[in-house]
Design an enzyme around this catalytic site. Structure first.
Site: not given
Ligand code: NAP
Ligand code: GLV
Length: 326
Positions: A287, A268, A239
Site C-alpha cells: 500500500h 492489510e 482497495r
Molecule cells: P475519484 O476521483 O473519486 O475516482 C473514483 C472513480 O471511480 C470515479 O470516477 C467514480 O465515478 C468511479 N466509480 C465509483 N464507483 C464506481 C463503480 N461502482 N463502478 C465504476 N466506477 C465507479 O477517486 P481517486 O482519487 O481516483 O481515488 C480512487 C481510489 O483509489 C480511492 O478511493 C482509494 O481507495 C484508492 N487510492 C489508493 C491509493 C494507494 O495507495 N494504493 C492511493 C490513493 C487512492 P464518478 O466519476 O461517477 O464519481
Molecule cells: C490511500 O490509500 C488513499 O486513499 O489516499
C-alpha cells in the site's frame, strides 16, 4: 479563548504538524502500531478535531465517544473507513485529500503494470537466488509488451485519469469503464468507454482505480477473472476488498490469467502465510501508492489545513460532506 484540542492518530512530518500546532493543542499517537478502537475512543474524548488515517474506524461509536468533535480530517482520498453519512447527520465535516496524491499513485500503478508485464520482481528473485548462469537465453524471461497493448481502466476518477495520461506515452490503446461516462476525458486522452464485461474481455491490462463501496466490494471475483484474457494482467491500486482474494489466488495458480500486481490487499497487512504470497506470478507492494516524499508531505499538509479550517469553522479545501454544515 482556550485553544482547541486536536488529536492526530499517526506521527506526521514536522512541517504538517506545525500547521496544526499553530492553532491548536495537539496530541499525537506516538506508537508505530495504530491505536486500538478503545484507545482511540479514549483519546478522542476531549478532542475538538481529529486527523485520521485509513486504519482508524470512524463510526458512530467513535463519534459517541467524542462529544466535542467538530471536524474529522482524513489523511487519504479513500474514505471507506469513515462513516461519512453518520458524521453528516451530526453536522461534522469530513476533510480528505483528493488530487494531491493522484500523480504519485498513477506512477506506482505504472510501476506495477510494467513490473508485472516484464517480470522484474520474479526475475530479480531468480537472479538473487543464483539462477543467472547463462548470459543470455533467447527464450528465457519472456514477458508482455506494454506499448500498443490494451489497457482497461476501471474507475476514471482523478487517479484513473492520470493513469490514462501515462498510457498515452506508452502508445497504449486505452478503454475505461466508470460509473459516469466522461466525453471530455475521452477526447483529452484518446480513450474509449466500454461496458465492464467488454473491458474485461478486451484488455491486456485491467487496472482498478475505484473507491471501495458496497457496489465495488469484490467487483473482481471468479466470473470477472474468467472473462479476462488468459494472457491478461490485473493491477489493483484501489482497495484490497475490490478483489476477491480467494478467486484471484485460484485464477493465478491455475494460470487462468497470466499475472496480477497488487498495491492493496484484503486484509492489510496481508498475512505472511497468505497463499497469494506463494505465487511467482504476483507482484505485490505494501500500500505505497502515494508514498513518495513530496507527495506525502503535500498530502499531510492538506490534511492539516483541512483540520485547521474545520477547527476555525471555515470551509475546507477538500470536504467530502459540505452539506454537514448547511
Ligand atoms: P475519484 O476521483 O473519486 O475516482 C473514483 C472513480 O471511480 C470515479 O470516477 C467514480 O465515478 C468511479 N466509480 C465509483 N464507483 C464506481 C463503480 N461502482 N463502478 C465504476 N466506477 C465507479 O477517486 P481517486 O482519487 O481516483 O481515488 C480512487 C481510489 O483509489 C480511492 O478511493 C482509494 O481507495 C484508492 N487510492 C489508493 C491509493 C494507494 O495507495 N494504493 C492511493 C490513493 C487512492 P464518478 O466519476 O461517477 O464519481
Ligand atoms: C490511500 O490509500 C488513499 O486513499 O489516499
Amino acid at each position: 479563548m482556550p485553544r482547541p484540542k486536536a488529536l492526530v492518530t499517526r506521527t506526521l512530518l514536522p512541517d504538517a504538524l506545525d500547521i496544526i500546532r499553530a492553532v491548536a493543542d495537539v496530541e499525537v499517537w506516538p506508537d508505530e502500531a495504530p491505536p486500538s478502537a478503545s484507545e482511540l475512543h479514549g483519546l478522542a474524548a476531549h478532542a475538538d478535531g481529529i486527523l485520521t488515517t485509513i486504519m482508524d474506524r470512524v463510526d458512530a461509536a467513535l463519534l459517541d465517544a467524542a462529544p466535542n468533535l467538530r471536524v474529522i480530517s482524513q489523511l487519504a482520498v479513500g474514505l471507506d473507513n469513515v462513516d461519512v453519512a453518520e458524521a453528516t447527520s451530526r453536522g461534522i465535516p469530513v476533510g480528505y485529500t483528493p488530487g494531491v496524491l493522484s500523480k504519485a499513485t498513477a506512477d506506482l500503478a505504472f510501476a506495477l503494470l510494467l513490473g508485472a508485464a516484464r517480470r522484474t520482481s520474479e526475475s530479480e528473485r531468480w537472479l538473487r537466488g543464483g539462477g543467472w548462469q547463462i548470459q543470455f537465453h533467447p527464450t528465457h524471461w519472456l514477458g508482455q509488451d506494454v506499448h500498443e497493448a490494451c489497457l482497461g481502466i476501471v474507475g476514471l476518477g482523478q487517479i484513473g485519469r492520470e493513469i490514462a495520461r501515462r498510457a498515452r506515452g506508452f502508445d497504449m490503446d486505452t478503454v475505461y469503464h466508470s460509473r459516469t461516462r466522461y466525453p471530455d476525458a475521452e477526447a483529452e486522452y484518446g480513450i474509449r468507454y466500454a461496458e465492464f464485461s467488454d473491458l474485461l474481455a478486451q484488455a491486456d491490462f485491467v487496472m482498478l482505480s475505484v473507491p471501495l463501496t458496497p457496489e465495488t466490494h469484490h467487483l473482481i471475483s471468479g466470473p470477472q477473472l474468467a472473462m479476462m484474457k488468459p494472457s491478461g494482467i490485473l493491477i489493483n491500486v484501489s482497495r484490497g476488498p475490490v478483489v476477491d482474494p480467494a478467486a484471484l489466488y485460484e485464477a493465478l495458480r491455475d494460470r487462468r490469467i497470466a499475472r496480477a500486481a497488487l498495491d492493496v490487499t484484503s486484509p492489510e497487512p496481508i498475512a505472511p502465510d497468505d497463499p497469494l504470497l506463494t505465487l511467482d506470478n504476483l507482484v505485490i507492494t505494501p500500500h505505497i501508492g502515494s508514498a513518495a516524499l513530496p507527495t506525502r508531505l503535500n498530502t499531510m499538509k492538506l490534511a492539516a489545513r483541512n483540520l485547521v479550517a474545520g477547527l476555525q469553522g471555515e470551509p475546507m479545501e477538500a470536504c467530502a460532506n459540505p452539506e454537514a454544515l448547511a
